[in-house]
Design a protein around this motif. Structure first.
Motif, PDB file in Angstrom:
ATOM      1  N   ARG A 164      65.600 -19.627  79.523  1.00 40.78           N
ATOM      2  CA  ARG A 164      66.887 -19.972  78.922  1.00 40.78           C
ATOM      3  C   ARG A 164      67.884 -20.437  79.982  1.00 40.78           C
ATOM      4  N   GLU A 194      63.403 -15.776  77.313  1.00 42.31           N
ATOM      5  CA  GLU A 194      63.332 -15.181  75.985  1.00 42.31           C
ATOM      6  C   GLU A 194      61.865 -15.037  75.603  1.00 42.31           C
ATOM      7  N   SER A 197      63.325 -11.245  72.396  1.00 46.86           N
ATOM      8  CA  SER A 197      64.213 -10.445  73.235  1.00 46.86           C
ATOM      9  C   SER A 197      64.491 -11.207  74.515  1.00 46.86           C
ATOM     10  N   ARG A 198      65.616 -10.853  75.137  1.00 46.82           N
ATOM     11  CA  ARG A 198      65.976 -11.512  76.388  1.00 46.82           C
ATOM     12  C   ARG A 198      65.605 -10.625  77.548  1.00 46.82           C
TER      13      ARG A 198
END
Lengths: 612, 374
Positions: free
Chosen positions: B261, B272, B276-277
């Motif tokens: 990202r 990502e 979830s990051r």
């Protein structure tokens, strides 16, 4: 190494190809010898003559087919039965049985033939005497065609037996067990699973037994002359041993030889296909298993009776007949009265005092030993070269060729060698010499070749490579690693070929002169009424017994000496990784192109073997 | 031989090898290049058919290479055209099946290289050196036994003694431990490494067993389809695999698809994965927006009953728990909301393990994660 391989290949090629070529040429070149005589010219005259006598031709073909085919089927049935009893049943004394079946292997066939003749004599023969004790008027006519066929089967039974035992032993019992678990009865399992699985292997054995039977002269010579039926081996022999005043008809004999060479070639092709299928069906899984053992139960007694009858017929009665004949001056029936009044033991002394006995014995040893040595050395070198070398068209052809001597009947070899030595005599005078016999006996190279080939495959490449990376030159590696490891196999084959050589009768019947004849031929002269001055049946019988004993002592003595060394070594030995079969623990990694030079070599070898 | 024999420097440059198979040329080794510094231990690691054994056999001179140069201490052993035969290469080799000559005694096996070498030693001297080599592997008491009376492990030692007896510059080992049982393999592994270090000999070791390669080597070269895909020290290889193949082949690994990202200058990236990051270090060559694979070892995953207040946490449900003795391995289904978006394998101490079906939170250590181009 390469040069040695090429030389060995050339020797084997010359040894087998030249005589056969000479025979074929003789068939197409005139009635006598193909070269050096004025009558020699290219023609198909001999085949026309053969066709002109086609009634005779068909008669010989028919009786040969019935004789050889019948005896092959009979001896296969007996061999299979005996092998089954010793390998796959719980019959008592199985080891003793297998030894008793194998022992006749070392009795020279000509001795066996003579013993049967004595045993079956209508008046004095011990078997006919025994039959007279039974109710009914049973007398066996020794000269009937059926008797002759049966005798031939009995004489040859050891050969298929020795080949069937390993086939049965290596069969994976779990295949039968799964059939049994699926609900099949024993007979049904045998018919639906066992026999179909064994069939290709058995077919191969049948073909080799057939060729062996076709090639041997002993029984037709002793029994066939009186039966009025002409068998191929006898026909060939009588064509070249023409009576007084006649010219021998080599051309016609060669034409006969060609016809039968075609027949055996077809048989050999069948054999090749059969054994290839055998490999493909691969009943051999290579894991340590024992074939399942069949409980004989109520059948134990009938089976044992049959086995005893077999041993009586092949070993005990013939030897008894020989012994009786050797201690009686003329053929008389056995009785205790005769045992007391008529017997004498002078014949043994006479044989031992006969200088010709010792001379022909010496020649036998020289010829058998010399030819076994030549065949073993040449065949082993070639086998090593081909097993280790790159697979090319040439090496495949040579491999097939070196394996093919099993496909040539001995009687054809004898005749073709005889012709060859006559033809080359003006240039290389070998006809009628011991050297000629040594060369002729060496034709059985394929026995040594096949063993040498598989023994080489058993020596893992790693053992030789280890020598190379240790700093040994290829020659040093061969001398210090390969030769010592091949030696046990070569010795074993040498002994086998030596015993075969001492037993040989068919080849010297064509090639030996009174000056070069080995013991087998000298003995035949003693028992054949046709050889007037030499005819002394009691001495002939005594000689047969001494001969058998000698072969027995020498053959088993050598084997014992070799096995002592081998056992001494084996005792200190655990299963060997690297030689013979699988490593102790299988490598985790499956065979891959990565370990190619070892693995793919093995694969290619297996494929090659499968093709054979 | 207690004095260090010293090792040579092996250089393999652009090695090529083809086999002829059913008339076609099949390349097996495609330009392999590596160097082994004197006295160090290098392993060629790879799956079946990757060309590692062929490479070794080319170095030994048992195969003729088709191209490239092999040299030992500056002496050229082979080029595509030149080929020094194995007996003139000053090497020792241990074979997979030991290749102990069954017709000789233990001593005769060990003394063989000393008898056949070009610089032939006096008999007594050869014998003395062979005994020394046997002492090294504690087989001197067995010297006069037939070689085949030895157990598998002893045969292995004898093979080693034989390979060392003539004090070669280079020791080649072709999967020497693969025929031993697991316990013996561990012992031999330690002994082999200790001996190599004591003698200071250069060693090239071929194996498909990553734990052997990792535990014994100074350097490991991972091979695949005839090429070296990564050459590194064992630790670097394990934690920084160069590509998905190496990551997957060397040890157990989780590989999850992800998208970059954003990146910062320190080398970290925000990615990502599974909705979830997460933050992981990222090679500079990979730019924002790229599809990548994130790899990490099962043992670098920690689990929690409740979500810790840290980044790199994924909610999950335990699908399967497997007790392996010294560790517990569990398979967790990563959840995004209530849907399963992927599976991970994790390992932990057996005394505290999640139960099957329970909801947990997985925490990935950023320093243990590697981002690879997808």
């Amino acid at each position: 190494m390469r040069i040695a391989t090429i030389i060995a290949g050339a020797v084997i090629f010359l040894l087998l190809a030249i005589p056969l070529a000479v025979q074929v040429i003789t068939a197409f070149r005139g009635p006598f010898l193909p070269f050096g005589v004025s009558s020699a010219k290219w023609s198909v005259e001999n085949f026309q003559t053969l066709w002109g006598l086609r009634d005779d031709f068909w008669a010989v073909l028919g009786s040969t087919a019935a004789f050889v085919g019948g005896s092959t089927v009979l001896s296969l049935l007996m061999a299979f039965g005996l092998a089954w009893v010793t390998v796959r049943t719980d019959a008592p004394m199985r080891r003793v049985i297998s030894v008793l079946v194998v022992v006749p292997f070392i009795i020279p066939p000509i001795v066996k033939a003579q013993a049967y003749l004595l045993m079956l004599s209508p008046e004095s023969g011990v078997l006919n005497q025994l039959l007279r004790l039974l109710p009914g008027d049973l007398v066996i006519d020794p000269y009937s065609f059926v008797t002759m066929t049966f005798i031939q089967a009995l004489t040859n039974v050891t050969f298929p037996f020795l080949m069937i035992v390993p086939i049965l032993t290596s069969m994976d019992g779990s295949l039968e067990e799964s059939a049994r678990v699926s609900g099949a009865s024993w007979p049904k399992t045998l018919r639906r699973v066992t026999l179909p699985m064994l069939w290709p292997g058995l077919l191969g054995v049948a073909v080799l037994t057939f060729i062996l039977g076709l090639g041997s002269l002993e029984i037709p010579l002793l029994f066939g002359q009186q039966s009025g039926k002409s068998i191929f081996a006898l026909k060939l022999w009588s064509l070249i041993s023409a009576g007084a005043g006649e010219l021998p008809q080599y051309g016609l004999a060669a034409a006969w030889g060609c016809v039968f060479l075609v027949i055996t070639t077809i048989a050999f092709v069948i054999y090749l296909r059969a054994t290839r299928n055998a490999e493909r069906r691969a009943s051999i899984s290579g894991k340590g298993f024992r074939p399942t053992v069949m409980k004989l139960g109520a059948w134990k007694i009938p089976v044992m009776v049959l086995v005893v009858v077999f041993v009586l017929l092949t070993a005990i009665l013939p030897l008894f007949a020989l012994l009786w004949s050797s201690i009686t001056p003329y053929p008389i029936a056995f009785s205790f009265d005769a045992l007391v009044t008529q017997t004498q033991f002078g014949s043994f002394g006479a044989v031992l005092a006969d200088p010709e006995f010792w001379a022909s014995l010496g020649r036998t040893l020289v010829i058998a030993g010399g030819s076994a040595t030549i065949a073993c050395v040449v065949a082993t070198v070639l086998a090593y070269g081909i097993a280790r070398g790159r697979r090319t068209g040439w090496s495949k052809a040579m491999d097939l060729f070196a394996s093919s001597s099993v496909a040539i009947p001995a009687v054809i070899v004898g005749f073709a060698m005889f012709l060859t030595f006559m033809v080359i005599n003006p240039v290389i005078p070998l006809a009628g010499t011991l050297v000629a016999l040594v060369i002729a006996y060496s034709y059985r190279v394929s026995i040594a070749y096949r063993s040498g080939y598989s023994a080489t495959l058993q020596i893992r490449m790693e053992l030789e490579e280890a020598a190379l990376v240790s700093g040994a030159s290829p020659l040093q590696g061969f001398r210090k690693v390969v030769v010592p490891l091949l030696m046990p196999t070569v010795f074993a084959v040498w002994i086998q070929m030596f015993v075969l050589g001492t037993n040989e009768f068919t080849l010297p019947a064509f090639l030996a002169t009174p000056e070069t004849r080995p013991l087998s031929v000298y003995m035949y002269a003693m028992i054949s009424p046709r050889s007037a001055q030499l005819y002394q049946p009691d001495q002939g019988a005594a000689m047969a017994l001494i001969f058998t004993l000698l072969v027995f002592v020498i053959g088993y003595g050598l084997q014992w000496a070799v096995s002592l060394r081998a056992i001494g070594r084996a005792k200190r030995r655990r299963p060997l990784p690297g030689i013979g079969g699988t490593p102790v623990i299988e490598p985790d990694e499956p065979v891959s192109p990565d370990t190619r030079s070892v693995a793919a070599q093995d694969l290619a070898d297996q494929r090659e073997l499968a093709k054979r | 031989m207690t004095d260090a024999t010293g090792g040579g420097r092996l250089v393999v440059d652009g090695l090529e090898k083809q086999y002829e198979l059913d008339g076609a040329e099949v390349p097996v080794v495609k330009g392999v290049t590596f160097t082994i510094e004197p006295g160090t231990f290098t392993s060629l690691l790879g799956p079946s058919g990757c060309g590692k054994t062929t490479t070794l056999r080319c170095v030994a001179g048992l195969e003729h290479s088709n191209g490239g140069v092999i040299s030992l201490d500056g002496n050229v052993l082979s080029t595509g055209t030149k080929h020094v035969s194995p007996d003139r290469r000053d090497i020792g080799m241990v074979f997979q099946n030991y290749a102990i000559w069954p017709h000789m005694t233990v001593l005769a096996n060990a003394v063989f290289p000393l008898q056949v070498s070009a610089k032939r030693l006096p008999k007594q001297e050869a014998r003395r050196r062979a005994m020394e080599a046997l002492e090294l592997v504690q087989l001197d008491a067995y010297a006069h036994r037939p070689a085949t009376a030895l157990s598998g492990g002893q045969q292995q030692r004898l093979a080693l003694a034989r390979a060392l007896a003539h004090r070669p510059k280079l020791l080649l080992l072709d999967e020497p431990l693969s025929n031993l049982d697991a316990k013996l393999r561990d012992t031999m592994r330690h002994e082999l490494r200790a001996l190599q270090q004591r003698l200071g000999i250069t060693a090239l070791y071929v194996t498909h067993d990553q734990s052997e390669a990792l535990s014994m080597s100074d350097r490991v070269a991972v091979m695949n389809q005839g090429r070296i895909v990564q050459e590194a020290a064992p630790r670097d290889l394990y934690y920084s695999p160069a590509d998905r193949f190496v990551a997957d082949f060397v040890g157990r690994v989780n590989m999850i698809p992800a998208v970059v990202r954003s990146r910062d200058d320190s080398g970290d990236a925000l990615i990502e994965a599974f909705g979830s990051r997460m933050v992981t270090p990222c090679p500079p060559a990979i730019g924002t927006g790229a599809d990548v694979t994130v790899t990490f070892r099962p043992e670098s995953v920690r689990w929690h009953d409740s979500a810790p207040d840290r980044p790199n946490v994924l909610p999950a449900r335990v699908a399967r728990v497997e007790f392996l003795g010294e560790i517990v391995e569990y398979e967790a289904e990563v959840l995004h909301g209530e849907t399963v978006v992927g599976t991970l394998v994790a390992r932990g101490a057996p005394l505290r393990s999640p139960s099957s079906g329970s909801r947990i939170f997985l925490e990935l250590d950023p320093t243990a994660c590697r981002v690879l181009a997808a």
